[in-house]
Write a protein that holds these residues in place. Sequence first.
Motif, mmCIF file in Angstrom:
data_model
loop_
_atom_site.group_PDB
_atom_site.id
_atom_site.type_symbol
_atom_site.label_atom_id
_atom_site.label_comp_id
_atom_site.label_asym_id
_atom_site.label_seq_id
_atom_site.Cartn_x
_atom_site.Cartn_y
_atom_site.Cartn_z
ATOM 1 N N UNK A 16 7.507 1.787 -2.224
ATOM 2 C CA UNK A 16 6.283 1.066 -1.893
ATOM 3 C C UNK A 16 5.126 2.004 -1.591
ATOM 4 N N UNK A 17 5.417 3.116 -0.926
ATOM 5 C CA UNK A 17 4.379 4.087 -0.595
ATOM 6 C C UNK A 17 3.751 4.704 -1.830
ATOM 7 N N UNK A 67 -13.037 10.620 -7.067
ATOM 8 C CA UNK A 67 -12.532 9.574 -6.171
ATOM 9 C C UNK A 67 -11.033 9.733 -5.912
ATOM 10 N N UNK A 68 -10.396 10.660 -6.655
ATOM 11 C CA UNK A 68 -8.988 10.950 -6.403
ATOM 12 C C UNK A 68 -8.804 12.274 -5.667
ATOM 13 N N UNK A 69 -9.906 12.798 -5.110
ATOM 14 C CA UNK A 69 -9.809 14.037 -4.337
ATOM 15 C C UNK A 69 -8.840 13.858 -3.180
ATOM 16 N N UNK A 70 -8.019 14.875 -2.989
ATOM 17 C CA UNK A 70 -7.087 14.833 -1.870
ATOM 18 C C UNK A 70 -5.878 13.967 -2.101
ATOM 19 N N UNK A 71 -5.659 13.477 -3.336
ATOM 20 C CA UNK A 71 -4.552 12.551 -3.566
ATOM 21 C C UNK A 71 -3.195 13.229 -3.512
ATOM 22 N N UNK A 72 -3.150 14.540 -3.773
ATOM 23 C CA UNK A 72 -1.863 15.242 -3.721
ATOM 24 C C UNK A 72 -1.265 15.129 -2.323
ATOM 25 N N UNK A 77 2.767 12.851 1.199
ATOM 26 C CA UNK A 77 3.034 12.425 2.573
ATOM 27 C C UNK A 77 3.230 10.927 2.719
ATOM 28 N N UNK A 78 2.492 10.114 1.941
ATOM 29 C CA UNK A 78 2.575 8.661 2.133
ATOM 30 C C UNK A 78 3.908 8.102 1.666
ATOM 31 N N UNK A 79 4.493 8.727 0.652
ATOM 32 C CA UNK A 79 5.827 8.273 0.232
ATOM 33 C C UNK A 79 6.816 8.349 1.395
ATOM 34 N N UNK A 80 6.957 9.517 2.058
ATOM 35 C CA UNK A 80 7.848 9.540 3.234
ATOM 36 C C UNK A 80 7.311 8.748 4.410
ATOM 37 N N UNK A 124 2.183 10.942 9.911
ATOM 38 C CA UNK A 124 0.897 10.575 9.344
ATOM 39 C C UNK A 124 -0.215 11.547 9.725
ATOM 40 N N UNK A 125 -0.270 11.954 10.986
ATOM 41 C CA UNK A 125 -1.416 12.707 11.498
ATOM 42 C C UNK A 125 -1.759 13.954 10.680
#
Length: 299
Positions: A16-17, A67-72, A77-80, A124-125
């Motif tokens: 889902x992440x 607009x996808x800057x910083x997506x890596x 991180x969002x997956x975990x 998250x932080x």
Amino acid sequence: MGDVGPIEYFFYGGVGGMCTVLVGHPFDTVKVRLQTQATPKPGEKLKYQGMIDCFQKTIRKEGPLAIYKGMVAPIVTITPIYAVSFMGYRIGRELIGPKDLKDFRNIHYLGSGLFSGFFTSTVIAPGERIKCLLQIQEEGPKKYSGPVDVVVKLYKAGGLPNIFKGYTMTLCRDMPASGMYFLTYEALKNYLSENGTVDMTVLKTILAGGIAGMANWFIGMPGDVIKSRIQTSSEDTSPKARTILKELLATEGPTALFKGLIPVMVRAFPANAAAFLGFEYSKRFVRYYILGIPPEQTK
């Protein structure tokens, strides 16, 4: 055998992440830029007049990939984070709620969601600190070349505390927001179907997940504005949340606490609809096609 345990929730939440990041990151970039733009001097206008203006100026000046800057950073991180969030929610259900899911009430869903928010803030932080610093970089010389460069420079400048800058505010944002997130989804899921595990169609899942995401962000938005200010502040400063709050209220009024709300809400529905679709349908696929467990036995 049909009960879905915390480890499975971890896996399905991770799916889902990934879905969330792919759908929602462009809106998140706009949100951060709106939240962190400088207060104009007397007689001047804000650099970005709103969501559409920010989208247009960003793409025009920096190209469509801006607009996808910083997506890596968030994809890593969002997956975990979602994995940990859903697992934390499942553990919270075991600790807070009754053993039989049929006896669950809204207060149990809320409490389990609060537990999830506490569970995930540590993960998250630092990811959001990295993401925000990359997102506010605009045209011209770049201070950071990518996520790894951010981590290295932050660590050299102030060690781990510098990477975790904004942790307390992240916790204050995420606990109530996560509580509302899972409460809204579960309540809508129970309302829309006789047996949410089996009867939830794609459209019903999209509706429940999207509204849950909007509820999550409406509750968490004021904390998110303050967190973004803290995490993007200069290295030689360590602003307090109450100081930022006072300054925002004094200079811009209460609406300042909801800066970026429009792109957040526009993003929240599809991004979180994608999150719950990824969660629910990866769960159904694995349990039915791989484990051979009939859908009606999945809890």
